[in-house]
Design a protein around this motif. Structure first.
Motif, PDB file in Angstrom:
ATOM      1  N   GLY A   8       0.815  -0.868  -0.041  1.00  0.00           N
ATOM      2  CA  GLY A   8      -0.053  -0.119  -0.088  1.00  0.00           C
ATOM      3  C   GLY A   8       1.286   1.082   0.093  1.00  0.00           C
ATOM      4  O   GLY A   8       0.209   2.147  -0.019  1.00  0.00           O
ATOM      5  N   GLY A   9       2.006   1.271   0.068  1.00  0.00           N
ATOM      6  CA  GLY A   9       3.350   2.204   0.097  1.00  0.00           C
ATOM      7  C   GLY A   9       3.221   2.892  -0.992  1.00  0.00           C
ATOM      8  O   GLY A   9       2.306   2.292  -2.426  1.00  0.00           O
ATOM      9  N   GLY A  10       3.954   4.019  -1.548  1.00  0.00           N
ATOM     10  CA  GLY A  10       3.742   4.622  -2.644  1.00  0.00           C
ATOM     11  C   GLY A  10       3.993   6.340  -2.542  1.00  0.00           C
ATOM     12  O   GLY A  10       4.283   6.134  -1.447  1.00  0.00           O
ATOM     13  N   LEU A  11       3.694   7.016  -4.259  1.00  0.00           N
ATOM     14  CA  LEU A  11       4.170   8.096  -3.838  1.00  0.00           C
ATOM     15  C   LEU A  11       2.752   8.760  -4.280  1.00  0.00           C
ATOM     16  O   LEU A  11       2.427   8.791  -4.589  1.00  0.00           O
ATOM     17  N   VAL A  12       2.445  10.449  -3.120  1.00  0.00           N
ATOM     18  CA  VAL A  12       1.504  10.616  -2.188  1.00  0.00           C
ATOM     19  C   VAL A  12       2.231  12.148  -2.413  1.00  0.00           C
ATOM     20  O   VAL A  12       3.018  12.771  -1.960  1.00  0.00           O
ATOM     21  N   THR A 125       6.300   7.635   0.716  1.00  0.00           N
ATOM     22  CA  THR A 125       7.047   9.207  -0.347  1.00  0.00           C
ATOM     23  C   THR A 125       6.008  10.255  -0.126  1.00  0.00           C
ATOM     24  O   THR A 125       5.168  10.287  -1.365  1.00  0.00           O
ATOM     25  N   VAL A 126       6.361  11.257   0.473  1.00  0.00           N
ATOM     26  CA  VAL A 126       5.177  12.342   0.322  1.00  0.00           C
ATOM     27  C   VAL A 126       5.993  13.623  -0.284  1.00  0.00           C
ATOM     28  O   VAL A 126       6.756  13.963   0.317  1.00  0.00           O
ATOM     29  N   SER A 127       5.410  14.444  -1.343  1.00  0.00           N
ATOM     30  CA  SER A 127       6.110  14.763  -2.046  1.00  0.00           C
ATOM     31  C   SER A 127       4.896  15.659  -3.162  1.00  0.00           C
ATOM     32  O   SER A 127       4.449  14.992  -3.899  1.00  0.00           O
TER      33      SER A 127
END
Length: 128
Positions: A8-12, A125-127
């Motif tokens: 469920g992780g990822g870039l958001v 990753t929150v960017s």
């Protein structure tokens, strides 16, 4: 064979949401408390949240209170971490872990040393 698998992780983008899952196999997850931890580069591992074996008790780090929600579905042997209003400082590898002792609970915090079984982690990753 005991196994924990996070997903469920990822870039958001900042302000966005993700839901992490921790799927267990090889043992009865419902007997154990579960914790979510995270580690950012150059920082110490941090306890994010934990939940007791039946899901009636939860703890959260101050940094995520009001934004993250931990839950579990013992019938599916899965624990979730719903993360809302994500911030760049939430960027880290997130790990789930299972308590070494059945049906134990901590009145405050989620002490990492209590958890004996760890997943491989999922990157968040929150960017912008």
């Amino acid at each position: 064979q005991l196994q924990l698998v996070e997903s469920g992780g990822g870039l958001v983008q900042p302000g966005g949401s993700l839901r992490l899952s921790c799927a267990a196999s090889g043992f009865t997850l419902g007997y154990y408390g579960v914790g979510w931890f995270r580690q950012a580069p150059g920082k110490e591992r941090e306890g994010v949240s934990c939940i007791n074996s039946r899901g009636g008790y939860t703890n959260y780090a101050d940094s995520v209170k009001g934004r993250f929600t931990i839950s579990r579905d013992n019938a599916k042997s899965t624990v979730y971490l719903q993360m809302n209003d994500l911030k760049p400082e939430d960027t880290a590898v997130y790990y789930c872990a299972v308590d070494r002792v059945q049906q134990r609970w901590f009145t405050s915090g989620c002490p990492a040393t209590a958890y004996g079984y760890w997943g491989q982690g999922t990157q968040v990753t929150v960017s912008s």
